[in-house]
Each structure stands twice: as C-alpha cells, then as structure tokens.
Design a protein around this motif. Structure first.
Motif, PDB file in Angstrom:
ATOM      1  N   ALA A  36      14.761  40.473  64.508  1.00 31.87           N
ATOM      2  CA  ALA A  36      14.380  41.456  65.746  1.00 31.87           C
ATOM      3  C   ALA A  36      14.372  40.527  66.808  1.00 31.87           C
ATOM      4  O   ALA A  36      14.709  40.912  68.119  1.00 31.87           O
ATOM      5  N   THR A  37      13.970  39.297  66.892  1.00 32.79           N
ATOM      6  CA  THR A  37      14.086  38.371  67.890  1.00 32.79           C
ATOM      7  C   THR A  37      15.522  38.031  68.229  1.00 32.79           C
ATOM      8  O   THR A  37      15.929  38.161  69.520  1.00 32.79           O
ATOM      9  N   ILE A  49      11.038  44.592  70.338  1.00 27.10           N
ATOM     10  CA  ILE A  49      11.174  43.116  70.746  1.00 27.10           C
ATOM     11  C   ILE A  49      12.075  43.226  72.081  1.00 27.10           C
ATOM     12  O   ILE A  49      12.182  42.594  72.911  1.00 27.10           O
ATOM     13  N   LEU A 105      10.743  47.042  64.669  1.00 33.40           N
ATOM     14  CA  LEU A 105      10.608  45.828  65.570  1.00 33.40           C
ATOM     15  C   LEU A 105      11.894  45.098  66.796  1.00 33.40           C
ATOM     16  O   LEU A 105      11.747  44.850  67.756  1.00 33.40           O
ATOM     17  N   PRO A 106      13.064  45.120  66.187  1.00 34.66           N
ATOM     18  CA  PRO A 106      14.136  44.995  66.977  1.00 34.66           C
ATOM     19  C   PRO A 106      14.045  45.759  68.186  1.00 34.66           C
ATOM     20  O   PRO A 106      14.531  45.427  69.325  1.00 34.66           O
ATOM     21  N   ALA A 114      10.047  47.025  60.123  1.00 30.64           N
ATOM     22  CA  ALA A 114      11.260  46.172  60.032  1.00 30.64           C
ATOM     23  C   ALA A 114      12.232  46.890  60.890  1.00 30.64           C
ATOM     24  O   ALA A 114      13.049  46.357  61.548  1.00 30.64           O
ATOM     25  N   SER A 165      12.033  52.632  73.281  1.00 29.28           N
ATOM     26  CA  SER A 165      10.945  51.832  72.885  1.00 29.28           C
ATOM     27  C   SER A 165       9.471  52.604  72.404  1.00 29.28           C
ATOM     28  O   SER A 165       8.952  52.376  71.607  1.00 29.28           O
ATOM     29  N   ALA A 222      17.806  40.427  67.852  1.00 32.54           N
ATOM     30  CA  ALA A 222      18.258  41.839  68.313  1.00 32.54           C
ATOM     31  C   ALA A 222      17.854  41.680  69.819  1.00 32.54           C
ATOM     32  O   ALA A 222      18.537  42.129  70.921  1.00 32.54           O
ATOM     33  N   GLY A 223      16.628  41.097  70.153  1.00 37.66           N
ATOM     34  CA  GLY A 223      16.032  41.109  71.712  1.00 37.66           C
ATOM     35  C   GLY A 223      16.843  39.978  72.329  1.00 37.66           C
ATOM     36  O   GLY A 223      17.266  40.557  73.515  1.00 37.66           O
ATOM     37  N   ALA A 276      12.652  39.773  59.001  1.00 36.95           N
ATOM     38  CA  ALA A 276      12.743  40.827  59.717  1.00 36.95           C
ATOM     39  C   ALA A 276      12.301  40.601  61.367  1.00 36.95           C
ATOM     40  O   ALA A 276      12.963  40.813  62.219  1.00 36.95           O
ATOM     41  N   THR A 330       9.627  54.953  69.600  1.00 38.92           N
ATOM     42  CA  THR A 330       9.549  53.853  68.179  1.00 38.92           C
ATOM     43  C   THR A 330       8.166  53.522  67.955  1.00 38.92           C
ATOM     44  O   THR A 330       7.609  53.526  67.083  1.00 38.92           O
TER      45      THR A 330
END
Length: 390
Positions: A57-58, A117, A113-114, A110, A92, A60-61, A53, A95
């Motif tokens: 997320a990285t 980040i 996180l996207p 999980a 953000s 997605a960032g 995850a 979230t």
C-alpha cells in the motif's frame, strides 16, 4: 544589496516549517496503527499477510504521489502547481465507508489500504508543496486522532477498532480536497514517465523484500520487519518534508529544521524502545524478539537519507529526470542485493545494515552526479560567454 531577513520573520518561518513538518506524524502513524490494530484482531498468519499488504500500500501511495504531485513539481517548464484531485478523494471516502460497514477482514483491509494511503500521500504532499498550512494542521489532527482512538480500541479488544482509523482518513481527505485558487499544472509527459519509472524502481524494493521475508523466515519476522520499518519510518516525516520543499527551491532553513527533527526523532524512538512501548503497541512479534540492534540500523538507514535527498532534489529541480532514473535503477539493484544478502544470513539486523550501506552508496552516487552536472553547466556557460566575446 539585499538586507537580511529580520529575526522575527526567520523565527516565524522556522516555526511554520516545524508545525507543518510535525503534521507528517499523522501520515506516518497510519501503517503503525494498522499493524498494531491487526495484532489484536487477526491471527499471526493474517498479520503476516497484512504486513506485506501495508508495504504494498505504501508503494501504491508512492506511485500515485509520483503521478499527481512529483511529476508536476519536476516539470521545470511549467509553474509546478499541484492540487488534490477530487476523483482520488471520492474513491478514498467510498473505500473508507466500505471498510466501516463490513466486518473486520484482512482481505478487505489489504484491498482498501493502497487507496487510503494514496489519498494520504497525495493530500499531504499537496499541502506541504503549496504551503496550505492551516488546512493541513486540521487534517493532521483528524488522522492522528482517528489512529489514536483506533489503537486504544484495539488494546481493549474491540472489533470496531478499524472504524476510527479509516474515519479519520476520510475526514482528512475531505479537508485536503477543499477548493484552492490555483489550477494544477499540466505535467510534461516525458517527465511524468521518467518520474513514475524511477519511483517504481525504488519503491518496489521494500514490499518485495518483505514478501521474501514472509516466504523464507515466516510470518513473525515479516511482521517484525514491517513494524521496525514502520517505526523507523517516522524519520521519513522530516525527510519527506525536506524533499518536497527542496523540489520547489533550495532552502537552508528547511534543511536545518529537518536535520534537527531527524536527530530528535531518533532519540525519541530509542527512549520508547528502552521503555518497552513498542512491544506494547505491536504485540508479541515485537515483545518476543531482540529489536534494539535492528531498530538502530533501521534508524541509521533512514537518517542517511538526509545526505541523499539534497543532491537528489537538486538534480530533480534541474530537470535531470533521465539521469536520475538511471541512477535510481543502479541504486535499487545495489539496495536489493545488499538487503537480500542479509536475508540469506537469516538476520533482520543484517537486512537493515544492507539497506544502510546502500543508502550511503546512494548519497555518494547522487552527489558525484550533481557535481559533474554543475561543472558541465559552468563550462557550457563559459564557452557561450567566450563565443560571445569573440
């Protein structure tokens, strides 16, 4: 004839570049802090799930960064100005509030996180590109402090260890979305499409590879791969800084500062590994494994990006987005094939060695493409000049 810049001004420029560069530690520590806290709150299987995850997320960032920041910096026909979108900041912060209010859950983390980040990637990128140094220093302190308190709370076994981590991200997000005097440039649609495509092609390799490691080698190796990739990812701080600055304009000073920072970071990571610090931070997955060799290969892989970034940024500045997307597609296939070959050997060092070899191949490919484009440009200019003389 232009007079050389006075030494105090050069020193001041180098110092500002270094301070802004060091602020990138706050972004890089978030995945590491997440893995560390998770090792104290969740089971090994849940940690394996979160290891994948974190890389998703990285990814997605990176995609969000490509849409909001890089597509504008690559649109040569515009002023190439960027701002932090309020809609991303709002999502953000909401979230972060949800994660704080709900009990610790790997599923909730999980999902969140996207978004967190992505806000960090975009906020940091805007600050570096637009040289918003003062607010970036404060935002970096907020993120770093939250991560530190969260990790220490995790060591103490506190169930609220994720709270300071996400609160620090929320505070930094609010700081980074403060008003600015300029407006964001409107990206060229075709440029944006090509930038997103090549970011997706490149960025999908790491989460896909870690998902395969989780499936074939198990949770412990998946956590270890994510941990080593995260630790070596500290080297990406000066590399990303250099990339952002070079997308604006070529700067020998920023290249030298970044290269020196990469070397210093490699030395620091090896010292921390020898001292056993990473085993303490990441728990049993790291402490119970032989990590020096894969860490060396991972650091070499990240450092090799120095040679890749310079011609890449030159091509991107020149507007060669279609060419870059094609090259990135080829390079990504080579990267995945070499890393998968290492996976077939059931060896994490072999996986990182495959990534290193692929990065070196990438550097050669981009440099050859840059030189060929330069030669074509010189010939075209000569042809125009010859036609004018005739």
């Amino acid at each position: 004839m232009t007079e050389p810049m006075p030494a105090p001004m050069r020193l001041r420029g180098a110092a500002l570049s270094l301070i802004t560069l060091l602020g990138g530690v706050s972004l890089a520590v978030i995945p590491a802090a997440t893995v560390s806290i998770s090792s104290r709150l969740f089971t090994v299987d849940e940690q394996g799930f979160l290891a994948v995850a974190v890389l998703v997320a990285t990814f997605a960032g990176q995609l969000t960064f490509a849409v909001v920041v890089e597509s504008r910096l690559s649109s040569a026909a515009t002023e190439r100005r960027v701002v932090f979108p309020l809609w991303l900041a709002a999502i953000s912060v909401v979230t972060a509030v949800v994660i704080v209010v709900l009990p610790p859950s790997p599923v909730v983390l999980a999902i969140g996180l996207p978004i967190l980040i992505a806000a960090l990637e975009v906020g940091r990128g805007v600050s570096v590109a637009e040289r918003l140094d003062r607010r970036e220093i404060v935002a970096s302190i907020a993120v770093g402090s939250g991560a530190l308190v969260g990790v220490l709370a995790g060591f103490a076994g506190q169930q609220w260890a994720l709270v300071p981590l996400v609160v620090g991200i929320a505070v930094a997000t609010c700081i980074r979305c403060l008003p600015v005097t300029h407006r964001a440039s409107r990206p060229e649609p075709a440029i944006m499409g090509w930038v997103i495509a090549d970011t997706a092609i490149t960025g999908v390799v790491s989460p896909l590879l870690n998902a395969m490691i989780l499936a074939f080698l198990g949770s412990t190796d998946a956590v270890l791969f994510a941990s080593i990739a995260t630790v070596s990812g500290l080297l990406a701080i000066p590399l990303n800084f250099m990339r952002l600055r070079l997308l604006k304009e070529h700067s020998l000073l920023d290249i030298v500062v970044s290269a020196a920072s990469v070397l210093a970071a490699v030395v620091a990571l090896l010292v921390l590994e020898l001292a056993g610090a990473f085993g303490f931070v990441f728990g049993e997955a790291w402490a119970g494994s032989a990590t020096m060799v894969p860490l060396l290969f991972a650091c070499a892989w990240r450092a090799a990006s120095l040679a890749t970034t310079i011609p890449f940024a030159a091509l991107r500045r020149a507007g060669a987005v279609r060419l870059l997307t094609g090259l990135r597609a080829i390079v990504s296939v080579v990267t995945f094939a070499l890393a998968a070959a290492g996976l077939a050997l059931e060896s994490l060092p072999a996986v990182f060695l495959g990534l290193l070899v692929a990065e070196l191949v990438s550097a050669v490919v981009y440099e050859v493409a840059r030189r060929r484009r330069l030669v074509r440009g010189i010939r075209a200019a000569a042809a125009v000049e010859a036609g004018g003389d005739a």
